[in-house]
Motif scaffolding. Sequence first.
Motif, PDB file in Angstrom:
ATOM      1  N   GLU A 108      -2.894   1.489 -13.848  1.00 49.57           N
ATOM      2  CA  GLU A 108      -3.077   2.649 -12.960  1.00 49.57           C
ATOM      3  C   GLU A 108      -2.043   3.728 -13.234  1.00 49.57           C
TER       4      GLU A 108
ATOM      5  N   GLU B  47      -1.427  -2.944 -11.874  1.00 49.40           N
ATOM      6  CA  GLU B  47      -0.971  -1.646 -11.381  1.00 49.40           C
ATOM      7  C   GLU B  47      -0.394  -0.798 -12.528  1.00 49.40           C
TER       8      GLU B  47
ATOM      9  N   ASN C 128       2.136   6.506  -7.049  1.00 49.88           N
ATOM     10  CA  ASN C 128       1.073   7.372  -7.575  1.00 49.88           C
ATOM     11  C   ASN C 128       1.354   8.845  -7.291  1.00 49.88           C
TER      12      ASN C 128
ATOM     13  N   GLU D 216       0.836  -1.207   0.000  1.00 53.12           N
ATOM     14  CA  GLU D 216       0.000   0.000   0.000  1.00 53.12           C
ATOM     15  C   GLU D 216       0.869   1.255   0.000  1.00 53.12           C
TER      16      GLU D 216
ATOM     17  N   ARG E 138       2.437   1.644  -3.405  1.00 51.30           N
ATOM     18  CA  ARG E 138       1.463   2.132  -4.388  1.00 51.30           C
ATOM     19  C   ARG E 138       1.287   3.660  -4.256  1.00 51.30           C
TER      20      ARG E 138
ATOM     21  N   LEU F 251       3.119  -5.391  -6.721  1.00 48.92           N
ATOM     22  CA  LEU F 251       1.781  -4.784  -6.810  1.00 48.92           C
ATOM     23  C   LEU F 251       0.839  -5.480  -7.789  1.00 48.92           C
TER      24      LEU F 251
END
Length: 585
Positions: A376, A373, A336, A329, A332, A369
């Motif tokens: 994303e 991902e 991002n 988490e 990620r 991930l």
Amino acid sequence: MHPRLTTLILALLTSLLSAQTSIFNAPDIEPFTYSGPSTSRLEIVPVEAQGFTRAMRLRTPDGLPATAAREYSIRVRALVPTELKRNDWVLATFFVRATERSGDTAFVKLNFERAVSPYTKSLSAGLPVPDEWKRYQIPFQIAENYNPREAYFDFWLGYDPQTIEIGGVKIEKQETGFNVQGIETGYSYQGREADAAWRKDAAERIDKYRKADFKLTVTDANDAPLQATVQLRMKRHSFAFGTAVVAQALLSSAPDDLKYKEWFFRLFNSAVFENDFKWPGFEQNRTRALTALDYLRDQGFTMLRGHTLVWPNFTYLPADLRTLANNPEAMRQRINNHILDEGRATAGKFRDWDVLNEPIPNRDLQNVLGDLEMVEWFKKAREADPAARLFINEYDIIPNAGANKVKQDEYYRLITWLKEKGAPLDGLGEQGHFGFTLTGIDKAKQIFDRFAELGLVIEVTEFDIDIYDEKLQADYTRDYLTLCFSHPSIDSFLMWGFWEARHWKPQGAILRRDWTLKPNGEVWRDLITKEWWTNADLKTGEEGLATQRGFLGDYEITVLTEDGRSKTIPATLVKEGTTLTIKLD
Ligand code: 9MR
């Protein structure tokens, strides 16, 4: 001194100066042993009518693993029993032929590598193998110091099913006075001939896709047609001809940096920063990166490439990413935030963004991930910079004789999959780092054609040819660039640097340290600023009309009448053709 004696002494000196010693204790093919699946084995076969009498014969069977590792899953190798030092020159001479093959050409790769991880390679050269015996002579420099038994010399054969014979092997260290430019390597590529068939097709495509017609009407203030001279002066291509650059150099006024900029402006209309916009580079000095980007924008560069938001290998990421491997988490979030931050800081300034660099061999982040991902990352990039075209970028798709079919398939599948999963992907990059194993022009076109079916823009993003044979380097630069310029799906061609003193592979540069152009640089300059450049002096006819077919791009048009009136306007020649009326007051 008697001239004969002089000749004799010279000959003696030359032979002394070019001394060579074998790096193996046994001659020819004797040091080599087989390693690979038990479905294959090494045979020694007699050879006739050659300068050698025996050869190694190896059959590459069906059913090798469909991964990049298949290349070395079948090989013959020899442990080097002698000491070698960094920068030593070695010349590998051998003969090869294929007695069976599956596709157009058989293929072997020759490697000189450290015996243990990280398998540092001093040489990794793929070679097309013809049906008749062919001699190769491959010179290379040793990358690091080796004690005896610390390095291997290998032939890899794990490609499509084939039977290869190798003989007349001589691998010699060059003691002194080695003149690498004098070596006839045996390397070339399909399509090099002056009358090769592809040239005519490429010329037709260039006329079709890279040129259009100007229709220019000159009138007076009352719309009456005028007799006039019209000078068309091309200012800039719409095709991007770029290079990797270094922010620090662009912002400096040191004498070499001034030269660097002068040449950069002269030869290129597009750029990518070599390291400044990579995640670690951007974190270390974002001000410098952004200032240099603004500088290029101010200089009128609109076709810039951002490289790269995610290069998913811990080696190329900020150090803390590795520590997040147990905390998906947090990892990620960190990624991002980075994409949003860097994407927003540059929004509207890069035409293209490499969102994802080299995802086939680099999977550190995906392993933590999951593959979805990646989708994303593209979405976050779109969110941060909605106008930029978003790219994926990969190496070894076209180079090395185009023989890495496994990687081509993986790249194709990954792109298809990303699109299916909704990644906003606009283009794909084919880096184009070439070594001696140049790819035949027809083969290169086939691969580009296949990727063009994906319906995305294609860019050549990191072109260079790391070879010392300057003639071969120049010829291939001319032909590969011509092929790419002719291809309707390609709209950019970027070199990975241009100056020898600031190039990751100095041999690949187009300008020498002393700022003279190498033959490959002359090719680049001549194509881009002469052959594919339109300047014309026209006269309007009865209707006040002058027409000219020209290369797509920006122009300056000057109209002159006999009675001394004149006007200069900027104009762009677009794909559909450009029709303009120029009114003189
Ligand atoms: O040329 C780049 C070199 O200066 C860097 O140290 C290295 C690691 O960041 O990356 C080199 O550029 C690579 C590019 O970013 C991606 N494709 C391969 C390039 C050559 O290794």
